[in-house]
Each structure stands twice: as C-alpha cells, then as structure tokens.
Design a protein around this motif. Sequence first.
Motif, PDB file in Angstrom:
ATOM      1  N   LEU A 254     -58.854  18.692  23.046  1.00 39.96           N
ATOM      2  CA  LEU A 254     -58.466  20.115  23.124  1.00 39.96           C
ATOM      3  C   LEU A 254     -59.641  21.013  23.497  1.00 39.96           C
ATOM      4  O   LEU A 254     -60.883  20.676  22.924  1.00 39.96           O
ATOM      5  N   ASN A 255     -59.369  22.086  24.227  1.00 38.41           N
ATOM      6  CA  ASN A 255     -60.616  22.939  24.421  1.00 38.41           C
ATOM      7  C   ASN A 255     -61.601  22.409  25.255  1.00 38.41           C
ATOM      8  O   ASN A 255     -62.864  23.061  25.114  1.00 38.41           O
ATOM      9  N   THR A 256     -61.333  21.333  25.748  1.00 34.25           N
ATOM     10  CA  THR A 256     -62.455  20.860  26.771  1.00 34.25           C
ATOM     11  C   THR A 256     -61.898  20.365  28.083  1.00 34.25           C
ATOM     12  O   THR A 256     -60.603  20.292  28.135  1.00 34.25           O
ATOM     13  N   ASN A 257     -62.793  20.060  28.991  1.00 34.68           N
ATOM     14  CA  ASN A 257     -62.333  19.427  30.175  1.00 34.68           C
ATOM     15  C   ASN A 257     -62.054  17.763  30.059  1.00 34.68           C
ATOM     16  O   ASN A 257     -61.745  17.219  30.891  1.00 34.68           O
ATOM     17  N   LEU A 258     -62.325  17.238  28.905  1.00 32.08           N
ATOM     18  CA  LEU A 258     -62.166  15.807  28.697  1.00 32.08           C
ATOM     19  C   LEU A 258     -60.805  15.270  28.705  1.00 32.08           C
ATOM     20  O   LEU A 258     -60.008  15.859  28.003  1.00 32.08           O
ATOM     21  N   SER A 259     -60.567  14.358  29.512  1.00 33.54           N
ATOM     22  CA  SER A 259     -59.260  13.722  29.635  1.00 33.54           C
ATOM     23  C   SER A 259     -59.407  12.289  29.969  1.00 33.54           C
ATOM     24  O   SER A 259     -60.134  11.771  30.740  1.00 33.54           O
ATOM     25  N   PHE A 260     -58.223  11.525  29.389  1.00 34.61           N
ATOM     26  CA  PHE A 260     -58.500   9.956  29.443  1.00 34.61           C
ATOM     27  C   PHE A 260     -57.104   9.407  29.547  1.00 34.61           C
ATOM     28  O   PHE A 260     -56.090   9.561  28.939  1.00 34.61           O
ATOM     29  N   SER A 261     -57.216   8.336  30.459  1.00 37.03           N
ATOM     30  CA  SER A 261     -56.015   7.521  30.351  1.00 37.03           C
ATOM     31  C   SER A 261     -56.221   6.654  29.120  1.00 37.03           C
ATOM     32  O   SER A 261     -57.204   6.570  28.527  1.00 37.03           O
ATOM     33  N   GLU A 262     -54.879   5.762  28.702  1.00 38.15           N
ATOM     34  CA  GLU A 262     -54.917   5.332  27.641  1.00 38.15           C
ATOM     35  C   GLU A 262     -56.108   3.882  27.626  1.00 38.15           C
ATOM     36  O   GLU A 262     -57.020   3.740  26.732  1.00 38.15           O
ATOM     37  N   GLU A 263     -56.346   3.400  28.819  1.00 32.36           N
ATOM     38  CA  GLU A 263     -57.038   2.419  28.891  1.00 32.36           C
ATOM     39  C   GLU A 263     -58.260   2.915  28.976  1.00 32.36           C
ATOM     40  O   GLU A 263     -59.394   2.329  28.209  1.00 32.36           O
ATOM     41  N   GLU A 264     -58.833   4.184  29.513  1.00 34.37           N
ATOM     42  CA  GLU A 264     -60.331   4.605  29.387  1.00 34.37           C
ATOM     43  C   GLU A 264     -60.492   5.090  28.087  1.00 34.37           C
ATOM     44  O   GLU A 264     -61.588   4.910  27.500  1.00 34.37           O
ATOM     45  N   LEU A 265     -59.302   5.449  27.258  1.00 36.64           N
ATOM     46  CA  LEU A 265     -59.839   6.005  25.881  1.00 36.64           C
ATOM     47  C   LEU A 265     -59.934   4.652  25.210  1.00 36.64           C
ATOM     48  O   LEU A 265     -60.912   4.878  24.154  1.00 36.64           O
ATOM     49  N   LEU A 266     -59.298   3.828  25.228  1.00 36.17           N
ATOM     50  CA  LEU A 266     -59.498   2.786  24.245  1.00 36.17           C
ATOM     51  C   LEU A 266     -60.676   1.922  24.369  1.00 36.17           C
ATOM     52  O   LEU A 266     -61.478   1.600  23.600  1.00 36.17           O
TER      53      LEU A 266
END
Length: 531
Positions: free
Chosen positions: A299-311
Amino acid sequence: MPSDCITFQESGYFSKLIVDYLNQKKEVQTLYNRFSRVEEFEAQIAEKKENFSGNRTVLVQSLENQYKGIPISESTGNNIETLRSQNTFTITTGHQLSLFTGPLYFIYKIVAAIKTAEVLKTQYPDYDFVPVYWMATEDHDFDEINHFFLNGKKISWNRDAKGPVGRLSTEGLDKVFDILELELGIGTNAKQMKELFRKSYLEHHNLAIATRYLVNELFKDHGLVIVDGDDKELKQQMIPYFKEELRNQKSFNAVQETLPFFEKENYKIQVNPREINLFYIEDNLRERIVKINDHYQVLNTNLSFSEEELLNELETQPEKFSPNVILRPLYQEVILPNLCYIGGGGEIAYWLELKNMFKQFKVTFPILYVRNSAVAVTEKQLRKIDKLELNWKDLFLKKNELLNVKTKELADFPLDFSKLKEQLSLQFSQLYEITEKTDVSFLKAVKAQEQKQLNGLYKLEKKLLRAEKIKQQDKLERILELKDSLFPNESLQERILNISELSNEINTKQFISSLKNYFNCFNDNFTIFKL
C-alpha cells in the motif's frame, strides 16, 4: 508494610474480559491454554518441549550478534548461552521502544518477567528459565513512544519519522537531553539518570541499539535477555508461516472464528485481523501487503508482486516482511522456547483472541500472565494517608465517588437517605394494596406521588451533601491533593510517571531490586511500594 491493597478486579481499571479471565470464568476458559498458576507450568513445559520447532543455535547466534558492542553481565551472558539447552525456557514480556522507558509499567513488566523466572527455577530446579524483553523495533507508531513525562511536563523528541522505529537515527535527542538536565536538577541519583540517558541515546546511532543499551544497563544484574525481532536469521524461521499467511490468509480466518464469542459476551475486540497480517518494511517504509486480484500490492507505494515474485522475495529477503499485532505473538512463540507471556490488560485481551490461530499453525499457546501493577508511595504520603484516615480502597475510587464517600464519613449526621427511601417505598407498597382493593384508576396517581417524594428525598440528599462538602472543604481538598499525587490525571501512576521522576527518592537500580522483592508472582493484587 502490606505488599498489596486491592485486587485488579476491584480496582475499576480493568476491562470486563480481563476481570472474567482473572476470575477464571468458565466461558473464558476456551480462550486460553492454561491459567497463570505456578503448578500449571509443569504441563506447559512438557508441551513446549515436545512441540518447539525453533532453532536454538540460530537464536543464540542472533542474540550474540545483536549484543555486539553492548557490555553484558555474566548472568545475561550465561542466560544467552543456556538457551542452547533443551531444558531452558523463556518468560517473555514485550514493549514499544518508549523514550527513556516511557511510563513506569515498562519497568514493571520486565521486573515481573525476572521475578517469574526466579520463582519457576525454585519450583522446577531441573530446568532453567530466562527472562526476555522483546523490543517492538518494527513498530511504526512514533507518536506513542517519542515522549515521557517528568515533573508534570511532557518531554518530547520532535522529528519526522517513517518506517520501523527501531531503525530511526537518534538525531535530535541531544535537545531532549538538554531539557532532561534542567528538569532533573542535582543529586547523585539525578546525575546517574542523566548519564544513563546520555550514554544510551547520544552514543548510539539508532533507537533499537540505544534502547538495548538502556534496558541492558537497568536490568543486566538480573540476567535479562533482550530480543530484537528485526533480524534476518530469526525471520528465516518464519518463512513457512508467512507463506501460509500470504497464500491462505490463515490467521485472518482463525481469528475471525473467535470474534463472535467476544461480541456475544460483550467483550471489547482489541484488534481486528487483516486478510494479510504482514507489512513490507525498509528503512523508511512500513506498509501493509494486500492482495488485489492475482497480485500483491504494498500500500501507498508502486511495489507490486505476483505470487511467485513475492514468495521469492520472502525466501531471499525475509527481513523485509514484518508481522503486525496479530502475527507478532506467533513469531515470538516460534523462535523462542517460551512458556509465558507477561502483559498489561490490553495486551492480554488481544492475546485471548489468538488461541485458535495458534492451533491452526500447530504452535503451543503460552500461559498468559497479567503483569504486576504498583503504586509507589513516599513516607510523607503514607503519613498523610494515616492523618486523613484513608485506606487504599478509598484512594482507588474516582474523585467524585471519593469525595462523596469521605463527606458522608466526616458528617455529624447521616447523609445517606437509603433507609428513608426504603421506608417510603414500604409505605407506598401498602397504598398499592389499598388501590388494588378499591379503584385501580388511582394506581398511576400513587406511582406519580411515590416518584415525586423519592425525587424530593434525592434532591434534599444532594443539597445536604453539597452543603457538607463546603463545610469540610479544607480536609477534602487535602484528600484530593493526595489523590492527584498518587493517581495523576485520575489514571494509574504507572501509566504516566517516568522512572526518572523517582530519582529524588531512590536510586534506580535499588528501586528495581526492591520492586522485584515486593512483587508476588501470579497475584491479582496491586502492590504498594514504599520509596
């Protein structure tokens, strides 16, 4: 001198849930594993020993790294080393990084953990028990920790703050030190407090290290071990649990199942779970992770991940994932061989929401111990209490109630019209019998007349009470002055006073040692501490 004065349940300072918990109300027993009694620890030890999956070697290595540059006592060093043993367990309390320890209950929580560990060692000599203070370094509520009160004044550290508070630089605390110097004045104890502040905050570069130094200096003689959860190696042990949280919202579902019980029993819900109870943190960032469709957003950032990327991020950089108030207790119990958590009423209330979550994650739920509470009182104040013929039950009353009680006691004639009201009601009950035998239409008139006369007695009672307060004004003002000195702002002293304020009366380390002797473990009474 008595060591207790009034029970927590009688004091009026605890919620309905905590009162019912302390009274071991049958319905509340489903919310905890074992109650906080010494004899319950035998089964708790056996369960934790069997189920503890944390890595003791990693724990000890992390603690040794965290303490680098901090001089530790032999007892603290021994306690860290003994954590390698399968027969060693922890007794834990936690708190925010309150400036200069903040209110006195910061001290009380840690003393309670130290005393409990000692009592358990006596009861179970085949095991070792280590008192632990868990620093809330990943918290972000700077406004809650950036001040303390001294001599009735709020001393604040004013600066912009973002991200985890433990990573904040100590820049600007030299100005706080200047104010502290003026407020504390002279004297050996005051000089020691000033030097403690200076060494803690002006010789260390961030708030986490400064707080570790401060708390270690205060408690190192008692073997306290300080844990900072903002640690990559410790968080690696949480990767499987954090994965479950991200994929399946396990904690949200578990806690949600418990909350209807709170609503049914009219208990205040202390914390509400999020669907994902994790933050993403960097030095100047602490924001919630949310799932939007098939992506995860910070939240409140431009950071976004797919599930694979976040894991993958979790596997390689677990230090960037921070548990919120729901998951932090789980983190603590996974990495520590912990038996008991010691907290205030509000903390224990939210822990009581979590048992089902611990069950879902297959982690042993700790014993919950409502920390000791105390009122520190000087010899001069004790003399005033005797002179004014007060007892501690009187002093725990709210101001208006205290004034009313003492005014009635001081009056030369009864100011309580309860008996008159009873007599009046008895007379009208006879009228009601007559009304039923004659004309029921008189019923409303009789009821109205009864209420009118009761109102008259009530008004007369209030007028007499008011007149008597004027007559007893001098003594009542002295009572209120004493009340305010012991319960500032109609609050518990421990929620406002800072330990530095006691330095005029007692050496800080002497205060801590004496407090440990005063405290009774697993006792629901307030402690009266004579300075």
